[in-house]
Write an enzyme that holds these catalytic residues in place. Structure first.
Site, PDB file in Angstrom:
ATOM      1  CE  LYS A  21      -2.246   1.119   3.846  1.00 35.99           C
ATOM      2  NZ  LYS A  21      -2.004   2.533   4.244  1.00 35.99           N
ATOM      3  N   GLY A  91      -5.079   8.504   5.335  1.00 27.03           N
ATOM      4  CA  GLY A  91      -4.285   9.536   5.979  1.00 27.03           C
ATOM      5  C   GLY A  91      -3.103   9.962   5.125  1.00 27.03           C
ATOM      6  NE  ARG A 120      -5.083   9.050  10.487  1.00 29.56           N
ATOM      7  CZ  ARG A 120      -4.459   8.166   9.728  1.00 29.56           C
ATOM      8  NH1 ARG A 120      -5.117   7.486   8.803  1.00 29.56           N
ATOM      9  NH2 ARG A 120      -3.157   7.958   9.885  1.00 29.56           N
ATOM     10  CB  SER A 165       2.233  11.099  11.061  1.00 26.57           C
ATOM     11  OG  SER A 165       2.327  10.406   9.846  1.00 26.57           O
ATOM     12  CD  GLN A 167       0.780   8.857   6.861  1.00 26.66           C
ATOM     13  OE1 GLN A 167      -0.157   9.655   7.044  1.00 26.66           O
ATOM     14  NE2 GLN A 167       0.601   7.552   6.822  1.00 26.66           N
ATOM     15  CG  ASP A 308       1.239   0.529   9.090  1.00 28.05           C
ATOM     16  OD1 ASP A 308       0.554   1.146   9.926  1.00 28.05           O
ATOM     17  OD2 ASP A 308       1.617   1.037   8.019  1.00 28.05           O
ATOM     18  NE  ARG A 339      -4.678   1.339  12.924  1.00 27.12           N
ATOM     19  CZ  ARG A 339      -4.005   1.397  11.793  1.00 27.12           C
ATOM     20  NH1 ARG A 339      -2.670   1.364  11.826  1.00 27.12           N
ATOM     21  NH2 ARG A 339      -4.626   1.487  10.632  1.00 27.12           N
ATOM     22  NE  ARG A 383      -2.009  -1.493   8.811  1.00 26.12           N
ATOM     23  CZ  ARG A 383      -1.761  -1.983   7.610  1.00 26.12           C
ATOM     24  NH1 ARG A 383      -2.056  -3.241   7.334  1.00 26.12           N
ATOM     25  NH2 ARG A 383      -1.196  -1.243   6.667  1.00 26.12           N
TER      26      ARG A 383
END
Length: 428
Positions: A21, A91, A120, A165, A167, A308, A339, A383
């Protein structure tokens, strides 16, 4: 959609894991940021990839999809005004798209998943975009977001937090060549380093090689143009970790492929970790074979580099003798669900002894398994859904998982793969 997964006495067979992914999203985006035509072989066909492709089309990229291949003619430095962009529940997808607003008069970002992506936080990235000259309207760092740009970028240095993050840094690094280059400094530490290493690898494959000082968390991207390329997506270790966990929990002989041992994905750390737990794992070329069913002993897991795969390994810990501490995973609270909190709530319903900590959680396992016979909420989180499905194999009565359709975000064939290996799977 609700799915029932029953107890399993044995799993056996071979599973082709889905394409990565994370690599797919980065290859799609770098192809869109290129003016030439790029080809991506074996791309993922999950929800995130679909959402990003739709947004790339709205921005002016031409996309041709065929079996096992994507051909993308990018928009380069001249994206079309898209009006509105919807990244679905992705995200990373949203964060990749936000900086394109620097190049456009106005872009609105919305989501059809207000209870997941809508919650988020994006504030750290939005702060960096404002520093680069964007006008930003947002809901306290959350969607919906409007960005107004289109002005020359005169600033060449910017900082962004890496606490929540990696990201945010990925998004800025990937857009940097189109801005004339950037010097990026990451503050407050950096969670999940492997995905950022993947970003740098993909950029280098597209002809732009940032200078990276990992010790100081400083990255310099030159003024350059991406070059059209041909990319091959590897197998997805995070998705594979769920099947590995399932195979570890019951008597099994399960082979997964293709999983490259040279991959950048940090989640490949689950292989040595499973061995420490007492699982027999054999690797040969791009195949990984799990032979499960042996007694499992608890081993602590530092999940920072394999974020992950943490929930998959939590499922294994639930059935291991002893206590497992999952540490350095506080950023799990800002994923598709919380999570840590949502996992803890679901596992307590099942009878698992779990305690939340400042940077993770602690599980005391039960080698005898659990009664089951209840329904658990998947919280729109792929997940979490896979974790509950794996644990169902070690219950007496199985589990019903609600919202199971959201597994398509990363592993659309997950339940089919479990069933093919011998598990009982029923769509309710």
């Amino acid at each position: 959609m609700k799915v029932y997964v029953g107890p399993a006495s044995r799993l056996q067979g071979k599973v082709r894991v889905p394409p990565s992914k994370n690599y797919t999203s980065r290859y799609i985006w770098v192809s869109a940021l290129t003016e030439g035509e790029s080809i991506i072989y074996d791309p993922a066909t999950n929800d995130d990839a679909g959402a990003l492709l739709n947004c790339c089309r709205r921005l002016g990229a031409k996309v041709q999809a065929s079996e096992g291949r994507l051909k993308i003619c990018g928009f380069g430095r001249n994206p079309h005004p898209p009006g509105v962009l919807d990244p679905g529940n992705g995200g990373l997808i949203l964060r990749l798209l936000l900086p394109i607003g620097l190049l456009l008069p106005e872009v609105q970002y919305v989501t059809s998943y207000p209870e997941s992506l809508g919650k988020r936080p994006q504030g750290h990235l939005l702060t960096a975009l404002r520093a680069l000259g964007a006008e930003v309207e947002d809901d306290n760092g959350h969607l919906p977001i409007t960005i107004r740009g289109g002005r020359p970028i005169t600033r060449r240095t910017v900082a962004v937090s890496g606490r929540i993050s990696s990201q945010f840094a990925t998004a800025l690094l990937m857009i940097a060549p189109l801005l004339g280059g950037l010097d990026l400094r990451i503050t407050e530490g950096l969670v999940s380093r492997p995905p950022l290493a993947t970003t740098l690898q993909v950029m280098a494959e597209a002809g732009v090689t940032p200078l990276a000082d990992w010790e100081k968390l400083r990255f310099t991207v030159p003024a350059a143009s991406y070059q059209a390329g041909v990319y091959h997506v590897p197998g997805d270790y995070p998705a594979a970790s769920a099947i590995m966990a399932a195979a570890a929990l019951v008597p099994s002989s399960v082979t997964l492929y293709p999983l490259s041992p040279a991959d950048q994905q940090g989640e490949k750390q689950v292989i040595p970790y499973l061995r420490q737990l007492g699982v027999e794992v054999k690797t040969e070329g791009q195949e990984v074979t799990i032979r499960g069913g042996s007694p499992l002993r608890a081993v602590d897991f530092n999940g920072e580099e394999a974020i992950d795969a943490v929930l998959s390994m939590a499922a294994v810990a639930c059935c291991a003798a002893g206590t497992t501490t999952f540490s350095r995973v506080a950023n799990l609270r800002w994923k598709e669900s919380d999570r840590i909190g949502d996992l803890a709530r679901g596992l307590r319903q099942l009878g698992v002894a779990i305690t939340e900590t400042a940077d993770g959680f602690v599980i005391t396992g039960n080698p005898h398994g659990y009664e089951g016979g209840i329904e658990l909420d998947g919280c729109q989180d792929h997940r979490l859904i896979m974790t509950y499905a794996v644990l169902a194999l070690r219950t007496q009565k199985g589990l019903v998982i609600s919202g199971a359709e959201h597994v398509s975000k990363s592993f659309p064939g997950f339940f089919a793969a479990l069933e093919a290996l011998g598990a009982t799977v029923e769509v309710e």
